[in-house]
Each structure stands twice: as structure tokens, then as C-alpha cells.
Design a protein around this motif. Structure first.
Motif, PDB file in Angstrom:
ATOM      1  N   ARG A   1       0.826  -1.216   0.000  1.00 32.11           N
ATOM      2  CA  ARG A   1       0.000   0.000   0.000  1.00 32.11           C
ATOM      3  C   ARG A   1       0.859   1.265   0.000  1.00 32.11           C
ATOM      4  O   ARG A   1       0.343   2.359  -0.139  1.00 32.11           O
TER       5      ARG A   1
ATOM      6  N   HIS B   1       0.237   5.032   3.421  1.00 31.60           N
ATOM      7  CA  HIS B   1      -1.168   4.980   3.828  1.00 31.60           C
ATOM      8  C   HIS B   1      -1.216   5.389   5.296  1.00 31.60           C
ATOM      9  O   HIS B   1      -0.202   5.799   5.853  1.00 31.60           O
TER      10      HIS B   1
ATOM     11  N   ILE C   1       0.160   8.766 -12.271  1.00 31.41           N
ATOM     12  CA  ILE C   1      -0.986   8.800 -11.357  1.00 31.41           C
ATOM     13  C   ILE C   1      -0.566   8.328  -9.967  1.00 31.41           C
ATOM     14  O   ILE C   1      -0.888   8.956  -8.957  1.00 31.41           O
ATOM     15  N   GLN C   2       0.181   7.220  -9.925  1.00 29.23           N
ATOM     16  CA  GLN C   2       0.632   6.709  -8.625  1.00 29.23           C
ATOM     17  C   GLN C   2       1.604   7.692  -7.965  1.00 29.23           C
ATOM     18  O   GLN C   2       1.549   7.902  -6.752  1.00 29.23           O
TER      19      GLN C   2
ATOM     20  N   ALA D   1      -0.404  10.457  -6.387  1.00 29.09           N
ATOM     21  CA  ALA D   1      -1.065   9.982  -5.168  1.00 29.09           C
ATOM     22  C   ALA D   1      -0.069   9.917  -4.009  1.00 29.09           C
ATOM     23  O   ALA D   1      -0.383  10.316  -2.882  1.00 29.09           O
ATOM     24  N   LEU D   2       1.151   9.444  -4.276  1.00 31.92           N
ATOM     25  CA  LEU D   2       2.169   9.364  -3.228  1.00 31.92           C
ATOM     26  C   LEU D   2       2.565  10.754  -2.739  1.00 31.92           C
ATOM     27  O   LEU D   2       2.747  10.976  -1.542  1.00 31.92           O
TER      28      LEU D   2
ATOM     29  N   THR E   1       0.733  13.382  -2.600  1.00 31.45           N
ATOM     30  CA  THR E   1      -0.312  13.948  -1.741  1.00 31.45           C
ATOM     31  C   THR E   1      -0.410  13.208  -0.405  1.00 31.45           C
ATOM     32  O   THR E   1      -0.878  13.766   0.572  1.00 31.45           O
ATOM     33  N   ALA E   2       0.045  11.956  -0.362  1.00 34.09           N
ATOM     34  CA  ALA E   2      -0.067  11.145   0.866  1.00 34.09           C
ATOM     35  C   ALA E   2       1.097  11.341   1.831  1.00 34.09           C
ATOM     36  O   ALA E   2       0.976  11.019   3.009  1.00 34.09           O
TER      37      ALA E   2
END
Length: 166
Positions: free
Chosen positions: A17, A20, A48-49, A52-53, A55-56
Motif C-alpha cells: 500500500r 497509507h 498517477i501513482q 497519489a504518493l 499527496t499522501a
């Protein structure tokens, strides 16, 4: 201080994951990590991944997303020696690639690998495929200590023992 800590790597985790809740809060805080390093050749080419990373990642923590070869070069050149780097990979194959590139891995925490076709359950949150087992055996044979630990407060278990029992 260990060789990996001299190179700035304070923890290595297999967690498909990646970043997370548990990683972003519990692990990063308990390790006092200044950087999260994601190692995965496929992720480097997935915009895209990567978004996402980005922003996480927790505020105040830097992020690197690298191929195994790129990570090995940077680690071995002592680029991170003054940092506290928490390395995360989705699968053990990237750790095998790091070892093949001369990175002296010492301890790896196997955190979360979901059930897939052909996989076997080793622990509540860990299921391994035959390819994963080959990679873990390779790491074990190259002196890497493998532990299973979901959260920092949990006692680590010897991963190879769990693997043998299943």
C-alpha cells in the motif's frame, strides 16, 4: 551504528500500500523519518501513482520515488547519510535488486502483502506468492534479517520462521 544507518536508511518496509494511514502517521512518526523513499521501477513510470504518493506523504517529510538501480546509486554515494530515510517497497523483488546492486541491507520489515492468486497466507496481513518466497529466500541467504511487524507497537516476529511454518 549500522551500515544502513550510516547511509541514512533507518527502516525498510515491504508494504504494497506504500504510503497509507499506518505509514504516514505511526511509522513515520515513531521513526522520526525526514524522508520516505519509495523504490519501484514500475512506480517511477506511473504518473498517477506518483501524484497519489506526493499527496499522501506527511507534511515536513521529503519524498523520493526511485528505481532500484537509482536508489542503489544514491544510497551507496552517501547522498542520504545526514537524513533519516524510511524506505518502502511494494514487493521484495526490489530489495533483491538493491542487494544485487551492492546495497548492504540488514533488516527488512514485512508489513503488508495482500492475497493474490497462487499466494499463501503467512500472517494476518501477509500473503506471499512463489516469486515472493524466492525473493525472501534470496534476501535471507544474503544475510538480511526479515521480520514481520504491522505497527511499531507490535513485537516483531521472525519472518522466515513464519514462512517455514506455513
Amino acid at each position: 551504528m549500522s551500515k544502513m544507518q550510516d547511509l541514512g536508511i533507518i527502516n525498510i518496509r515491504v508494504d504494497e500500500r506504500l504510503i497509507h494511514g499506518q505509514v504516514a502517521t505511526m511509522w513515520t512518526n515513531s521513526l522520526r523519518a525526514s524522508r520516505i523513499m519509495i523504490v519501484g521501477d514500475d512506480i517511477v513510470h506511473d504518473d498517477i501513482q506518483k501524484m497519489a504518493l506526493k499527496t499522501a506523504v506527511p507534511a515536513g517529510v521529503r519524498l523520493s520515488i526511485l528505481t532500484a538501480e537509482g536508489a542503489a546509486k544514491r544510497i551507496l554515494s552517501s547522498k542520504y547519510s545526514d537524513q533519516r530515510v524510511f524506505m518502502i517497497v511494494q514487493t521484495p523483488k526490489y530489495l533483491k535488486m538493491l542487494v544485487e546492486n551492492g546495497v548492504p541491507l540488514e533488516t527488512v520489515n514485512v508489513g503488508n502483502m495482500s492475497t493474490k492468486e497462487g499466494s499463501k497466507q503467512v500472517k494476518k496481513s501477509v500473503a506471499v506468492t512463489p516469486e515472493n518466497i524466492e525473493d525472501f529466500n534470496y534476501l535471507n541467504e544474503h544475510g538480511v534479517s526479515l521480520i514481520a511487524q504491522m505497527v511499531p507497537s507490535e513485537n516483531p516476529q521472525k519472518f522466515m520462521k513464519l514462512l517455514e511454518e506455513k
